[in-house]
Design a protein around this motif. Structure first.
Motif, PDB file in Angstrom:
ATOM      1  N   ALA A 152       0.849  -1.185   0.000  1.00 18.05           N
ATOM      2  CA  ALA A 152       0.000   0.000   0.000  1.00 18.05           C
ATOM      3  C   ALA A 152       0.886   1.237   0.000  1.00 18.05           C
ATOM      4  O   ALA A 152       1.844   1.327   0.788  1.00 18.05           O
ATOM      5  N   ASN A 175      -6.796   6.423   2.036  1.00 17.65           N
ATOM      6  CA  ASN A 175      -5.511   6.153   2.670  1.00 17.65           C
ATOM      7  C   ASN A 175      -5.607   5.388   4.000  1.00 17.65           C
ATOM      8  O   ASN A 175      -4.906   4.391   4.184  1.00 17.65           O
ATOM      9  N   ALA A 179      -4.246   1.249   4.382  1.00 18.85           N
ATOM     10  CA  ALA A 179      -3.133   0.972   5.290  1.00 18.85           C
ATOM     11  C   ALA A 179      -3.348  -0.328   6.048  1.00 18.85           C
ATOM     12  O   ALA A 179      -2.389  -0.956   6.515  1.00 18.85           O
ATOM     13  N   THR A 185       3.138  -1.426   4.093  1.00 18.06           N
ATOM     14  CA  THR A 185       2.581  -0.098   3.860  1.00 18.06           C
ATOM     15  C   THR A 185       3.684   0.945   3.968  1.00 18.06           C
ATOM     16  O   THR A 185       4.411   0.987   4.964  1.00 18.06           O
ATOM     17  N   ILE A 210       2.226   1.069   9.842  1.00 24.19           N
ATOM     18  CA  ILE A 210       3.152   1.646   8.866  1.00 24.19           C
ATOM     19  C   ILE A 210       4.518   0.967   8.975  1.00 24.19           C
ATOM     20  O   ILE A 210       5.130   0.941  10.032  1.00 24.19           O
TER      21      ILE A 210
END
Length: 220
Positions: A152, A175, A179, A185, A210
Motif C-alpha cells: 500500500a 488512505n 493501510a 505499507t 506503517i
C-alpha cells in the motif's frame, strides 16, 4: 524501536513485477507523488493496481497507465484518464469496475480479516457477473469478496517517527483504509514531526500499521 525512515531510492527493493499495489487518493489528491515516481522509475511491470480511479494521464497513478506498467486495475472510475479507456478497448489492460462504496468495503474487509459482505448494489447489472447471489428476506444480494495487496502506498499530512499519521481534508480518501489491507505499507508525509507532537486523538492511522516512511518527499 525500528527506524522506519527510508530514502525514496530504497523503496525500489519493495517493488517487483506482477505485484498488487493499493494506492490512496481521489482523482490524484492524496496519492503520494514521490512514491508513484519511484515506482515508475523502478521499471516494474504487469502490476495490478487497486485505487479509486486512474486520475489523469499526467497526474496521480495516470503515468503508470500511460507507460504500460499496469496489466489490471480494480477501480470505480476511469473517465478522467482517456488512456485507461483506450487500453481497455484495445485489450492492453484489464479493468474491473467496482461501485465506489463496494470497492472501499471490499478493502475494509481485507484489512479486517473478513470473508466478504453482502450488498444489493449491482444486482441485475454487469456488476453481478461471476458473483454468488444470495437471497435473504426476499431481497437479492451479491457476495463481494475482500481485497488485499502486497503493498500500500499512502500520502499523509503529518507523520511522526513511529509512523502515526494525520491526513489533510480530502487527501484522507482511501488512505487510512488501505493501510490496513496490505502486507507492507509505505507512507509519504508532507511533514515529519517528533513522537508526541501529534495528539493521540488526532492520529488517523496508528504507527503499528506503517512499515516505512519516505521523508522528505522526493529525497534520494
Amino acid at each position: 524501536m525500528k527506524n522506519k525512515l527510508i530514502g525514496i531510492q530504497q523503496t525500489a527493493t519493495h517493488f517487483y513485477d506482477g505485484m498488487t499495489i493499493m494506492v490512496g487518493g481521489f482523482m490524484g489528491v492524496g496519492t503520494p507523488p514521490g512514491l508513484i515516481t519511484a515506482l515508475l522509475n523502478s521499471g516494474v511491470k504487469d502490476l495490478t493496481l487497486i485505487a479509486n480511479d486512474t486520475s489523469r494521464v499526467d497526474f496521480g497513478i495516470g503515468p503508470l497507465i500511460v507507460n504500460h506498467r499496469v496489466k489490471k486495475v480494480i477501480t470505480s472510475h476511469i473517465g478522467t484518464n482517456p488512456e485507461t479507456g483506450r487500453q481497455m478497448i484495445a485489450g492492453e489492460i484489464e479493468v474491473e469496475l467496482v461501485p465506489l462504496g463496494t470497492l472501499i468495503e471490499r478493502i475494509r474487509c481485507g484489512g479486517a480479516g473478513l470473508g466478504g459482505f453482502l450488498t444489493p448494489i449491482g444486482v441485475g447489472t454487469f456488476v453481478e457477473a461471476g458473483k454468488q447471489k444470495i437471497t435473504l428476506n426476499e431481497t437479492d444480494y451479491l457476495l463481494e469478496l475482500p481485497l488485499r495487496a502486497d503493498l500500500a502506498l499512502i500520502q499523509a499530512h503529518l507523520s511522526d517517527h513511529q509512523g502515526n499519521l494525520t491526513y489533510q481534508l480530502s487527501a484522507r480518501n482511501f488512505n487510512p483504509v488501505i493501510a490496513l489491507a496490505a502486507d507492507i505499507t509505505i507512507a509519504e508525509p508532507d511533514a515529519l514531526v517528533e513522537v508526541g507532537e501529534i495528539a493521540p486523538d488526532c492520529v488517523m492511522t496508528p504507527g503499528a500499521l506503517i512499515d516505512y516512511i519516505v521523508y522528505p518527499r522526493g529525497n534520494s
